[in-house]
Design a protein around this motif. Sequence first.
Motif, mmCIF file in Angstrom:
data_model
loop_
_atom_site.group_PDB
_atom_site.id
_atom_site.type_symbol
_atom_site.label_atom_id
_atom_site.label_comp_id
_atom_site.label_asym_id
_atom_site.label_seq_id
_atom_site.Cartn_x
_atom_site.Cartn_y
_atom_site.Cartn_z
ATOM 1 N N PHE A 194 0.830 -1.195 0.000
ATOM 2 C CA PHE A 194 0.000 0.000 0.000
ATOM 3 C C PHE A 194 0.869 1.251 0.000
ATOM 4 O O PHE A 194 1.907 1.292 0.670
ATOM 5 C CB PHE A 194 -0.904 0.028 1.238
ATOM 6 N N ALA A 195 0.443 2.272 -0.700
ATOM 7 C CA ALA A 195 1.116 3.571 -0.669
ATOM 8 C C ALA A 195 0.587 4.359 0.524
ATOM 9 O O ALA A 195 -0.622 4.345 0.796
ATOM 10 C CB ALA A 195 0.855 4.335 -1.962
ATOM 11 N N VAL A 196 1.490 5.018 1.234
ATOM 12 C CA VAL A 196 1.131 5.888 2.353
ATOM 13 C C VAL A 196 1.918 7.188 2.218
ATOM 14 O O VAL A 196 2.977 7.224 1.598
ATOM 15 C CB VAL A 196 1.431 5.224 3.722
ATOM 16 N N ALA A 197 1.391 8.246 2.811
ATOM 17 C CA ALA A 197 2.069 9.539 2.741
ATOM 18 C C ALA A 197 3.308 9.569 3.625
ATOM 19 O O ALA A 197 4.319 10.166 3.275
ATOM 20 C CB ALA A 197 1.112 10.658 3.143
ATOM 21 N N ASP A 198 3.243 8.893 4.774
ATOM 22 C CA ASP A 198 4.338 8.932 5.750
ATOM 23 C C ASP A 198 4.480 7.537 6.357
ATOM 24 O O ASP A 198 3.660 7.143 7.188
ATOM 25 C CB ASP A 198 4.017 9.972 6.824
ATOM 26 N N ILE A 199 5.491 6.814 5.947
ATOM 27 C CA ILE A 199 5.659 5.417 6.395
ATOM 28 C C ILE A 199 5.863 5.323 7.904
ATOM 29 O O ILE A 199 5.318 4.430 8.545
ATOM 30 C CB ILE A 199 6.794 4.702 5.613
ATOM 31 N N GLU A 200 6.624 6.233 8.483
ATOM 32 C CA GLU A 200 6.856 6.189 9.939
ATOM 33 C C GLU A 200 5.558 6.400 10.701
ATOM 34 O O GLU A 200 5.277 5.694 11.673
ATOM 35 C CB GLU A 200 7.906 7.230 10.344
ATOM 36 N N ALA A 201 4.749 7.352 10.267
ATOM 37 C CA ALA A 201 3.457 7.601 10.924
ATOM 38 C C ALA A 201 2.520 6.414 10.737
ATOM 39 O O ALA A 201 1.811 6.016 11.671
ATOM 40 C CB ALA A 201 2.820 8.879 10.379
ATOM 41 N N ALA A 202 2.524 5.830 9.552
ATOM 42 C CA ALA A 202 1.654 4.670 9.284
ATOM 43 C C ALA A 202 2.066 3.503 10.173
ATOM 44 O O ALA A 202 1.205 2.810 10.738
ATOM 45 C CB ALA A 202 1.718 4.289 7.812
ATOM 46 N N LEU A 203 3.371 3.253 10.283
ATOM 47 C CA LEU A 203 3.839 2.153 11.142
ATOM 48 C C LEU A 203 3.475 2.402 12.602
ATOM 49 O O LEU A 203 3.055 1.477 13.305
ATOM 50 C CB LEU A 203 5.347 1.971 10.986
ATOM 51 N N ALA A 204 3.628 3.627 13.051
ATOM 52 C CA ALA A 204 3.279 3.965 14.442
ATOM 53 C C ALA A 204 1.779 3.753 14.668
ATOM 54 O O ALA A 204 1.374 3.200 15.700
ATOM 55 C CB ALA A 204 3.677 5.401 14.765
#
Length: 97
Positions: free
Chosen positions: A81-91
């Motif tokens: 999946f594409a996300v705007a901010d990988i670190e925020a998505a993981l958190a």
Amino acid sequence: MFQQIDHVGIVVHSINDALAIWRDTLGFSLLERKTVPEHGVEVAFVDAGNGTVEFLAPTDPESGTARFLTSRGEGTHHICFAVADIEAALAELKSRG
């Protein structure tokens, strides 16, 4: 959080056989084909219009992809999946358990 499906990964025995169907018969355009020695796979990406399909074929019988193919057969391996901010998505995902 998720913007769209970036690509779907499909494990296959043969990249050539997969391309014979997806590129030659169905008309999808080949975007890239390469060997990734550190993962023991050959990969090919085809353009699916609003995303891509990635084919993975093991080049090393000891690779994780080869073990996946042996135990589960050909088929879906992963969805990216594409996300705007990988670190925020993981958190966020971690906070959801």
